[in-house]
Scaffold this motif. Structure first.
Motif, PDB file in Angstrom:
ATOM      1  N   MET A 179       0.872  -1.165   0.000  1.00 17.76           N
ATOM      2  CA  MET A 179       0.000   0.000   0.000  1.00 17.76           C
ATOM      3  C   MET A 179       0.917   1.226   0.000  1.00 17.76           C
ATOM      4  O   MET A 179       1.801   1.351   0.848  1.00 17.76           O
ATOM      5  CB  MET A 179      -0.908   0.016   1.235  1.00 17.76           C
ATOM      6  CG  MET A 179      -1.859   1.206   1.247  1.00 17.76           C
ATOM      7  SD  MET A 179      -3.043   1.165   2.650  1.00 17.76           S
ATOM      8  CE  MET A 179      -1.921   1.360   4.044  1.00 17.76           C
ATOM      9  N   ARG A 180       0.727   2.102  -1.027  1.00 17.23           N
ATOM     10  CA  ARG A 180       1.620   3.238  -1.209  1.00 17.23           C
ATOM     11  C   ARG A 180       0.946   4.537  -0.800  1.00 17.23           C
ATOM     12  O   ARG A 180      -0.268   4.612  -0.646  1.00 17.23           O
ATOM     13  CB  ARG A 180       2.084   3.300  -2.663  1.00 17.23           C
ATOM     14  CG  ARG A 180       2.851   2.056  -3.105  1.00 17.23           C
ATOM     15  CD  ARG A 180       3.302   2.149  -4.538  1.00 17.23           C
ATOM     16  NE  ARG A 180       4.020   0.930  -4.946  1.00 17.23           N
ATOM     17  CZ  ARG A 180       5.318   0.725  -4.748  1.00 17.23           C
ATOM     18  NH1 ARG A 180       6.066   1.671  -4.154  1.00 17.23           N
ATOM     19  NH2 ARG A 180       5.902  -0.392  -5.152  1.00 17.23           N
ATOM     20  N   SER A 237       6.130   5.045  -7.823  1.00 19.12           N
ATOM     21  CA  SER A 237       7.161   5.980  -7.380  1.00 19.12           C
ATOM     22  C   SER A 237       6.944   6.447  -5.941  1.00 19.12           C
ATOM     23  O   SER A 237       7.856   6.970  -5.316  1.00 19.12           O
ATOM     24  CB  SER A 237       7.214   7.187  -8.327  1.00 19.12           C
ATOM     25  OG  SER A 237       5.978   7.869  -8.302  1.00 19.12           O
ATOM     26  N   PHE A 238       5.729   6.249  -5.473  1.00 19.60           N
ATOM     27  CA  PHE A 238       5.440   6.644  -4.096  1.00 19.60           C
ATOM     28  C   PHE A 238       5.908   5.530  -3.151  1.00 19.60           C
ATOM     29  O   PHE A 238       5.937   4.351  -3.507  1.00 19.60           O
ATOM     30  CB  PHE A 238       3.943   6.916  -3.912  1.00 19.60           C
ATOM     31  CG  PHE A 238       3.486   8.174  -4.578  1.00 19.60           C
ATOM     32  CD1 PHE A 238       3.511   9.392  -3.911  1.00 19.60           C
ATOM     33  CD2 PHE A 238       3.025   8.146  -5.897  1.00 19.60           C
ATOM     34  CE1 PHE A 238       3.071  10.559  -4.539  1.00 19.60           C
ATOM     35  CE2 PHE A 238       2.597   9.300  -6.511  1.00 19.60           C
ATOM     36  CZ  PHE A 238       2.613  10.511  -5.832  1.00 19.60           C
ATOM     37  N   LYS A 239       6.264   5.940  -1.959  1.00 21.42           N
ATOM     38  CA  LYS A 239       6.809   4.976  -1.006  1.00 21.42           C
ATOM     39  C   LYS A 239       5.729   4.032  -0.482  1.00 21.42           C
ATOM     40  O   LYS A 239       4.544   4.378  -0.446  1.00 21.42           O
ATOM     41  CB  LYS A 239       7.488   5.690   0.152  1.00 21.42           C
ATOM     42  CG  LYS A 239       6.545   6.447   1.054  1.00 21.42           C
ATOM     43  CD  LYS A 239       7.297   7.064   2.231  1.00 21.42           C
ATOM     44  CE  LYS A 239       6.343   7.802   3.173  1.00 21.42           C
ATOM     45  NZ  LYS A 239       7.046   8.370   4.355  1.00 21.42           N
ATOM     46  N   GLU A 293      -4.660   4.883   5.882  1.00 17.75           N
ATOM     47  CA  GLU A 293      -5.111   5.100   4.509  1.00 17.75           C
ATOM     48  C   GLU A 293      -3.924   5.104   3.558  1.00 17.75           C
ATOM     49  O   GLU A 293      -2.814   5.509   3.909  1.00 17.75           O
ATOM     50  CB  GLU A 293      -5.871   6.421   4.400  1.00 17.75           C
ATOM     51  CG  GLU A 293      -7.164   6.441   5.210  1.00 17.75           C
ATOM     52  CD  GLU A 293      -7.944   7.730   5.031  1.00 17.75           C
ATOM     53  OE1 GLU A 293      -7.504   8.572   4.198  1.00 17.75           O
ATOM     54  OE2 GLU A 293      -8.972   7.903   5.709  1.00 17.75           O
ATOM     55  N   GLY A 294      -4.164   4.661   2.307  1.00 20.58           N
ATOM     56  CA  GLY A 294      -3.135   4.642   1.275  1.00 20.58           C
ATOM     57  C   GLY A 294      -3.718   4.218  -0.047  1.00 20.58           C
ATOM     58  O   GLY A 294      -4.947   4.067  -0.189  1.00 20.58           O
ATOM     59  N   TRP A 295      -2.818   3.987  -1.018  1.00 22.02           N
ATOM     60  CA  TRP A 295      -3.249   3.656  -2.369  1.00 22.02           C
ATOM     61  C   TRP A 295      -2.764   2.262  -2.748  1.00 22.02           C
ATOM     62  O   TRP A 295      -1.679   1.840  -2.369  1.00 22.02           O
ATOM     63  CB  TRP A 295      -2.708   4.675  -3.362  1.00 22.02           C
ATOM     64  CG  TRP A 295      -3.294   6.044  -3.172  1.00 22.02           C
ATOM     65  CD1 TRP A 295      -2.864   7.003  -2.314  1.00 22.02           C
ATOM     66  CD2 TRP A 295      -4.408   6.572  -3.859  1.00 22.02           C
ATOM     67  NE1 TRP A 295      -3.629   8.131  -2.389  1.00 22.02           N
ATOM     68  CE2 TRP A 295      -4.618   7.894  -3.362  1.00 22.02           C
ATOM     69  CE3 TRP A 295      -5.281   6.106  -4.862  1.00 22.02           C
ATOM     70  CZ2 TRP A 295      -5.624   8.733  -3.821  1.00 22.02           C
ATOM     71  CZ3 TRP A 295      -6.279   6.953  -5.320  1.00 22.02           C
ATOM     72  CH2 TRP A 295      -6.457   8.238  -4.797  1.00 22.02           C
TER      73      TRP A 295
END
Length: 209
Positions: free
Chosen positions: A32-33, A39-41, A72-74
């Motif tokens: 989960m980024r 590119s996101f951590k 929360e994340g992506w």
């Protein structure tokens, strides 16, 4: 500024209201980024089968989610499923099957206990019937004993009356024999006194002729 905070709060509430529950696909773990690309951590690793709330779906192919802990994340949208993972469904089915088997065993045990209770009930009813018969016989025997005692008392009274009559008869007979014996003695004495005189008179009469 206040208006901006109010708008942000309303957007957050609207986003929460539109949240949809999805499940992580059946793989080991997925990242989960913090943003909508690789590119996101990575801010967390999500295990397969975890239920998450989908807050937003972007055209980039990512979905913003919230974990059960509130983080929360992506994550890529293709990693989200509408149904739980197969192994979770299998585990749930096995759990239901185990509970069903337990219920079946409990049912069998209850039925066996019910049959035992039926047998106990039948035995108790038979024993109660025997007790009632015994009680009825006891009452009948008590009544018969009572009647027998009454008859015995009557017979004893009659026997005592007969014994008294016998004693009276014997006493009367003894008195009569006593009187007869006394009369016989008196008669003998009188005859002993009278007969000699009669003989003397006869001799005197015969000597005068």
């Amino acid at each position: 500024m206040r208006l901006i905070f109010v708008i942000i709060g309303l957007l957050a509430c609207a986003t929460t209201a539109l949240a949809d529950t999805r499940y992580i696909v059946d793989q080991a773990t997925l990242p989960m980024r913090s943003g909508q690309s690789t590119s996101f951590k990575i801010i967390g690793m999500l295990p397969s089968g975890m239920a998450v709330d989908v807050l937003e779906q972007a055209e980039s192919g990512y979905s913003r989610i919230r974990t059960p802990t509130g983080k929360e994340g992506w994550i890529l949208s293709r990693y989200l499923m509408s149904t739980p993972a197969a192994r979770d469904r299998l585990a749930a089915a096995e759990l239901k099957l185990t509970k069903l088997n337990e219920l079946i065993q409990q049912k069998k045990q209850v039925e066996a206990e019910r049959d035992q209770l039926k047998d106990v009930k039948a035995k108790l009813e038979d024993e109660l019937s025997r007790i009632r018969k015994t009680a009825a016989n006891a009452v009948q025997i008590a009544e018969e004993n009572k009647a027998l005692k009454a008859s015995t008392a009557t017979a004893q009274t009659e026997l005592e009356s007969l014994r008294q009559q016998t004693r009276d008869i014997r006493s009367g007979a003894q008195q009569r024999w006593f009187m007869l014996g006394g009369g016989a003695i008196l008669l003998g004495i009188l005859l002993g006194l009278i007969l000699p005189r009669l003989k003397v008179r006869r001799k005197s009469q015969w000597g005068g002729y």
